[in-house]
Write an enzyme that holds these catalytic residues in place. Structure first.
Site, mmCIF file in Angstrom:
data_model
loop_
_atom_site.group_PDB
_atom_site.id
_atom_site.type_symbol
_atom_site.label_atom_id
_atom_site.label_comp_id
_atom_site.label_asym_id
_atom_site.label_seq_id
_atom_site.Cartn_x
_atom_site.Cartn_y
_atom_site.Cartn_z
ATOM 1 C CD GLU A 1 55.816 106.738 76.600
ATOM 2 O OE1 GLU A 1 55.240 106.185 75.987
ATOM 3 O OE2 GLU A 1 56.323 106.467 77.668
ATOM 4 C CG ASP B 1 51.929 105.282 71.599
ATOM 5 O OD1 ASP B 1 51.118 104.045 71.319
ATOM 6 O OD2 ASP B 1 52.076 105.878 71.793
#
Ligand code: AMP
Length: 566
Positions: free
Chosen positions: A146, A169
């Site tokens: 990711e 994140d």
């Protein structure tokens, strides 16, 4: 042949393709880029995926499954109606839905995909993700980390050799930090750290506390609808505060005596302790990678909660630069997966070094819950090895007997992030004998050791006798044979997808009903007319007219929603 780039997220999923020289997000059948990663059954036993399943989760939790990504690579199953499903199976249903929506939009069959996974996913979890793709009828061309995908969305793979950046994140419930380096066509995750109990929801909780204190309202005196109303209004206020300085809160609840206003600085003050928790993993990742903030070439923001101004300014202060944030933080991972899909199609895919030398989940045991005499909640989770610990790792915790003359201690072994063990995954158990004694007088040392191969060894020593007990647990989900895969596909195929067109209509009706519930006076009347009109068009069953009415209805609702704030 189009390759689909997919962000298979814990709460939401999204996908993109490479077209006309750029990554293009693909909307689902409702026109949304985000599809909630939730599946459920409707009253007829038909399958719902996404928005509707998420709504149904509130009213019919036993007919829905969510957050299954957390259990990827374990044997944990969730029940949908009468059948049990593993995480790859449930994820396959989400992937299948994304695939179908993309195919409808593109007018062609899609069979290949690039799917993103957290950088800390180990081999078993990666295999389970590939399996999910296969079960959905997708050939998984490759998996992409990711943070790598997010970095690619910002074009960081085109930066000079040796560039280093940090991907931050902050999602609804978790916080992840990765430090990456780019050299000779390879993006390497150097270090990752995180806090799995910190996310946008905690900031919302802080606002709820502020509201209750200010108004003197007792949360326990509120009914379910009121609690929901409170949370959803404050959630909207929190989001609004990312772009304005002040939000007016009219009467959210009947118990509120007068309108109040929420200023951004009040919000900022209330979330100080959460902000300080953000610093820790950032510092840890920098330490692990052995670099200082000024060595970083860029900082990339991912996850809806990074939209908060206070979060952005804190990151800017820490790194003495503005973070890269011109892309939608909820969609950057999907966009990056789309870029990787484009590179893959040209046979030029970027390599991506996998970081698997961390323990992906918290491992712990259950302990007596003093505040739960009725036993309703079950045991509390005591973390022993925290998620993201660098492996190999070995940690010991001491537990004590809780009743007089207790002769045995049952040590349950759990994996997960929830405060209550019943929400975590049980991996095994080990029962040990202890000498009878007063409560608290006997103790055992519980040692968890986790190695590179995902093996968990549990050793228990009874301190008074020196006796030692031991067990070994191996994660082994995801290795299915061809015939197992075929069988599982058949099982999934027995679930009939709810007719797609009808879902769009129901989504619109549902949205209007919800707006009706919270509106008053003229707005309410207007909504009622709109609803009646739309229902009458639906009864006519003319697909062309229905399509036109959907569009019009949606626009009217947008307009109405924009008219007033609260
Ligand atoms: P989502 O990505 O929509 O699942 O949201 C993840 C988290 O981001 C949730 O806790 C949201 O409250 C938060 N979030 C989304 N948009 C905003 C915004 N504009 N401002 C602040 N927080 C947001």
């Amino acid at each position: 042949m189009t390759i689909l780039g997919i962000d298979l997220g814990t709460t939401n999923s999204a996908c993109a393709i490479w077209r006309d020289g750029k990554s293009e997000l693909i909307p689902n059948r409702f026109g949304d880029f985000l599809t909630p990663s939730v599946v459920g059954l409707d009253d007829n036993g038909e399958l719902l995926v996404g928005k509707f399943a998420k709504q149904r989760l509130l009213s019919h939790p036993h007919l829905c499954a969510s957050v299954f990504k957390r259990y990827m690579g374990t044997d944990n199953q969730q029940t949908l109606g009468k059948k049990n499903f593993t995480s790859p199976e449930l994820s396959a249903l989400v992937l299948k839905s994304l695939k179908q929506d993309a195919e409808t939009l593109l007018g062609e069959t899609v069979i290949e995909a690039v799917i993103s996974v957290p950088a800390y996913f180990n081999d078993v979890q990666r295999k389970a993700t590939r399996l999910a793709g296969e079960l959905a009828g997708l050939k998984v061309e490759r998996l992409i980390n990711e943070p790598t995908a997010a970095a690619m969305a910002y074009g960081l793979h085109e930066k000079p050799e040796g560039s280093r950046f940090m991907v931050v994140d902050l999602g609804g419930g978790t916080f992840d930090v990765s430090i990456m380096e780019y050299f000779s066509g390879v993006l390497e995750v150097h270090a990752s750290a995180g806090d799995n109990f910190l996310g946008g929801e905690d900031f919302l909780e802080a606002l709820v506390q502020w509201y209750l204190e200010l108004t003197g309202i007792d949360k326990n005196a509120l009914n379910r609808v009121q609690v929901q109303q409170l949370y959803s209004t404050l959630e909207q206020a929190k989001r609004k505060l990312s772009s304005v300085e002040e939000v007016k809160l009219d009467l959210i609840l009947p118990q509120q005596k007068e309108p109040i206003s929420l200023r951004r600085d009040t919000f900022n003050q209330r979330v100080q302790s959460l902000l300080s928790r953000i610093q820790l993993p950032v510092e840890r990742a920098l330490n692990d990678a052995d670099i200082s903030p000024t060595d970083l070439d860029d900082v990339v923001l991912v996850g809806g909660a990074t939209r908060m101004q206070i979060f952005r300014s804190m990151i800017a202060r820490m790194f003495r630069r503005m973070p890269a944030a011109n892309l939608d933080p909820d969609l950057v991972v999907a966009m990056g997966a789309g870029i990787q899909a484009g590179l893959k199609a040209k046979d030029a895919a970027l390599d991506d070094i996998v970081l698997t030398d961390v323990c992906p989940y918290t491992l712990g045991t259950g302990i007596h819950n003093e505040n739960d005499p009725g036993g309703k909640q079950g045991t509390l989770f005591l973390p022993i090895i925290e998620r993201n610990s660098v492996v190999p790792v070995s940690i010991v915790k001491t537990l004590y007997t809780v009743t007089d003359n207790q002769s045995r201690v049952l040590v349950d072994i759990y994996q997960g992030e929830s405060r209550l063990t019943r929400n975590n995954v049980k991996l095994g158990e080990l029962e040990v004998k202890v000498p009878k004694n007063k409560a608290g007088a006997e103790s055992i040392d519980v040692r968890y050791s986790y190695d590179m191969n995902g093996l968990l060894e549990v050793d228990i020593k009874v301190n008074s006798t020196g006796e030692v007990f031991n067990t070994m647990i191996k994660n082994n989900a995801g290795n299915l044979s061809e015939s197992d895969i075929a069988k599982t596909r058949e099982k999934l195929a027995t679930l009939k997808f709810h007719p797609r067109e009808d879902e769009v209509n129901r989504a619109l009706l549902h949205r209007a009903e919800r707006m009706f519930e919270s509106a008053l006076g003229e707005k309410r009347e207007h909504l009622s007319h709109l609803l009646q009109h739309f229902e009458s068009v639906l009864e006519g069953q003319n697909q062309h007219e229905i399509k036109l009415a959907q569009k019009r209805f949606d626009e009217m609702l947008d307009e109405l929603e924009g008219e007033h704030w609260f």
